[in-house]
Enzyme design. Sequence first.
Site, PDB file in Angstrom:
ATOM      1  N   ARG A 248       4.698 -16.111   1.654  1.00 53.64           N
ATOM      2  CA  ARG A 248       5.737 -15.254   2.236  1.00 53.64           C
ATOM      3  C   ARG A 248       5.888 -15.620   3.711  1.00 53.64           C
ATOM      4  O   ARG A 248       5.087 -15.213   4.541  1.00 53.64           O
ATOM      5  CB  ARG A 248       5.290 -13.797   2.084  1.00 53.64           C
ATOM      6  CG  ARG A 248       6.356 -12.762   2.386  1.00 53.64           C
ATOM      7  CD  ARG A 248       5.712 -11.406   2.644  1.00 53.64           C
ATOM      8  NE  ARG A 248       5.154 -11.334   3.977  1.00 53.64           N
ATOM      9  CZ  ARG A 248       4.063 -10.667   4.319  1.00 53.64           C
ATOM     10  NH1 ARG A 248       3.384  -9.999   3.434  1.00 53.64           N
ATOM     11  NH2 ARG A 248       3.635 -10.661   5.570  1.00 53.64           N
TER      12      ARG A 248
ATOM     13  N   HIS B 118       6.488  -8.726   5.652  1.00 57.67           N
ATOM     14  CA  HIS B 118       6.454  -8.035   4.360  1.00 57.67           C
ATOM     15  C   HIS B 118       7.787  -7.327   4.101  1.00 57.67           C
ATOM     16  O   HIS B 118       8.338  -7.380   3.011  1.00 57.67           O
ATOM     17  CB  HIS B 118       5.320  -7.013   4.343  1.00 57.67           C
ATOM     18  CG  HIS B 118       5.365  -6.095   3.154  1.00 57.67           C
ATOM     19  ND1 HIS B 118       5.016  -6.512   1.893  1.00 57.67           N
ATOM     20  CD2 HIS B 118       5.767  -4.799   3.039  1.00 57.67           C
ATOM     21  CE1 HIS B 118       5.190  -5.503   1.049  1.00 57.67           C
ATOM     22  NE2 HIS B 118       5.642  -4.458   1.710  1.00 57.67           N
TER      23      HIS B 118
ATOM     24  N   TYR C 197      -1.418  -9.444  12.091  1.00 59.11           N
ATOM     25  CA  TYR C 197      -2.521  -9.734  11.160  1.00 59.11           C
ATOM     26  C   TYR C 197      -2.638 -11.188  10.723  1.00 59.11           C
ATOM     27  O   TYR C 197      -3.502 -11.528   9.936  1.00 59.11           O
ATOM     28  CB  TYR C 197      -2.445  -8.826   9.920  1.00 59.11           C
ATOM     29  CG  TYR C 197      -1.105  -8.871   9.185  1.00 59.11           C
ATOM     30  CD1 TYR C 197      -0.817  -9.894   8.283  1.00 59.11           C
ATOM     31  CD2 TYR C 197      -0.141  -7.884   9.393  1.00 59.11           C
ATOM     32  CE1 TYR C 197       0.400  -9.935   7.620  1.00 59.11           C
ATOM     33  CE2 TYR C 197       1.077  -7.910   8.741  1.00 59.11           C
ATOM     34  CZ  TYR C 197       1.342  -8.943   7.847  1.00 59.11           C
ATOM     35  OH  TYR C 197       2.547  -8.985   7.191  1.00 59.11           O
TER      36      TYR C 197
HETATM   37  C1  TPP Z   1       1.619   2.136  -6.344  1.00 57.96           C
HETATM   38  C2  TPP Z   1       1.878   1.676  -4.949  1.00 57.96           C
HETATM   39  N1  TPP Z   1       0.848   1.555  -4.088  1.00 57.96           N
HETATM   40  C3  TPP Z   1       1.067   1.122  -2.831  1.00 57.96           C
HETATM   41  C4  TPP Z   1       2.347   0.828  -2.403  1.00 57.96           C
HETATM   42  C5  TPP Z   1       2.579   0.333  -0.977  1.00 57.96           C
HETATM   43  N2  TPP Z   1       2.862  -1.106  -1.017  1.00 57.96           N
HETATM   44  C6  TPP Z   1       4.127  -1.574  -1.045  1.00 57.96           C
HETATM   45  S1  TPP Z   1       4.186  -3.233  -1.154  1.00 57.96           S
HETATM   46  C7  TPP Z   1       2.501  -3.356  -1.146  1.00 57.96           C
HETATM   47  C8  TPP Z   1       1.819  -4.702  -1.218  1.00 57.96           C
HETATM   48  C9  TPP Z   1       2.138  -5.454  -2.460  1.00 57.96           C
HETATM   49  O1  TPP Z   1       1.689  -6.785  -2.329  1.00 57.96           O
HETATM   50  P1  TPP Z   1       1.961  -7.842  -3.470  1.00 57.96           P
HETATM   51  O2  TPP Z   1       1.755  -7.225  -4.801  1.00 57.96           O
HETATM   52  O3  TPP Z   1       1.167  -9.057  -3.137  1.00 57.96           O
HETATM   53  O4  TPP Z   1       3.538  -8.152  -3.374  1.00 57.96           O
HETATM   54  P2  TPP Z   1       4.353  -8.752  -2.147  1.00 57.96           P
HETATM   55  O5  TPP Z   1       4.772  -7.603  -1.300  1.00 57.96           O
HETATM   56  O6  TPP Z   1       3.473  -9.712  -1.424  1.00 57.96           O
HETATM   57  O7  TPP Z   1       5.549  -9.416  -2.743  1.00 57.96           O
HETATM   58  C10 TPP Z   1       1.912  -2.090  -1.075  1.00 57.96           C
HETATM   59  C11 TPP Z   1       0.461  -1.856  -1.032  1.00 57.96           C
HETATM   60  C12 TPP Z   1       3.403   0.999  -3.325  1.00 57.96           C
HETATM   61  N3  TPP Z   1       4.671   0.722  -2.993  1.00 57.96           N
HETATM   62  N4  TPP Z   1       3.156   1.394  -4.590  1.00 57.96           N
END
Ligand code: TPP
Length: 347
Positions: free
Chosen positions: A241, A245, A254
């Site tokens: 990425r 985010h 970070y």
């Molecule tokens: C059930 C839940 N827990 C926490 C969050 C907060 N949150 C949003 S995105 C994220 C990280 C997800 O990372 P990843 O699965 O690697 O996907 P990426 O964002 O890198 O595409 C988190 C913890 C959420 N939206 N839903």
Amino acid sequence: MTATESLRTGAGLDGELLRDLYQRMLLTRQLDLEFVTMQRQGVLLGYAPLRGQEAAQVGSGAVVDRARDFVFPTYREVGVAVAMDVDVVGYMATHLGVWNGGAYDPIASRFGAVNAVVAGSVLHAVGWAKGEKLTGSDGVALAYFGDGASSQGDVHEAMNFAGVDRLPVVFFCQNNGWAISVPTARQVAGGSVSARAAGYGFPGVRVDGNDVEAVYLATQEAFARARAGEGPTVIEAMTYRSGPHSTSDDPGRYRELVEENSWIERDPITRLALRLREEHAADEAYFEGALAEARAATESIRTGITETVGRPAEEMFDLVFANRPTTLDQQRDLWRAAAEGEERGDD
Ligand SMILES: Cc1ncc(C[n+]2csc(CCOP(=O)(O)OP(=O)(O)O)c2C)c(N)n1
Ligand SMILES: [Mg+2]
């Protein structure tokens, strides 16, 4: 069945398909840049950039058969939408906050609404795949999720269920190195999402997610297995990425710039352009035309988004329950009174 682990380099797609994938990756890049700008300009409420993940998204989305398959995206899959010819203007209505779940038709487009619940897409995909099996249909569910989502219990349950029932589902993990500020190493025990497939009794493959051909071929193979009744596959597309985010994030807090820069050298679009040039599958006139086309399409999508008219806010009370409870009616009345007060300029 054993899991296979390999970093594949693809071979075999013809020039026409590669040029089509390039065009879609380029459009995805242009749109992604535009949407970040539109959020900064206050047009969009928020946006999750996918810069760097164009090959993973377009290469996998291009395999979907829109007559019978169904895609379950997260919140970062504009590239998949582009690969599937989804109405991007309608889809982005969610980011404008003007329609409950998007003004496009998820059922007709075979591309589900934005799902901000981490790992939620995986459960939905397995449920849909179970339905396909029960009805004897031959559709395949494609579930997108991230490296971070892979540490959710929901993913374990979904994969185990799909393995036991040999459901037609492809689990497509974009391992982009980060789950917001948490690096993959701090959340994926064992270091590999694809290796976990062995525990559920189906294959897992790891592909170079910045090589669109490798992604396309791995996805095609997984779809063929699912369609033939051989059950699920995990694909772990190794990518990065490059941006934040989301538009609310500051990755400078970070991670190091040197890490971000090292991935610019592995940019999937530059890489495909180099290959098309080397193989004489595209000339300079093609590249100029492709960029002009992507820019024109982006401009037209931008105009479409800015001209999108909001739905009546009152609808937010109508679309949740078939039989609306009286408590919700009371909330609607309170909201209406407040909204009318706002219009009059009351404090
Ligand atoms: C059930 C839940 N827990 C926490 C969050 C907060 N949150 C949003 S995105 C994220 C990280 C997800 O990372 P990843 O699965 O690697 O996907 P990426 O964002 O890198 O595409 C988190 C913890 C959420 N939206 N839903
Ligand atoms: Mg991630």
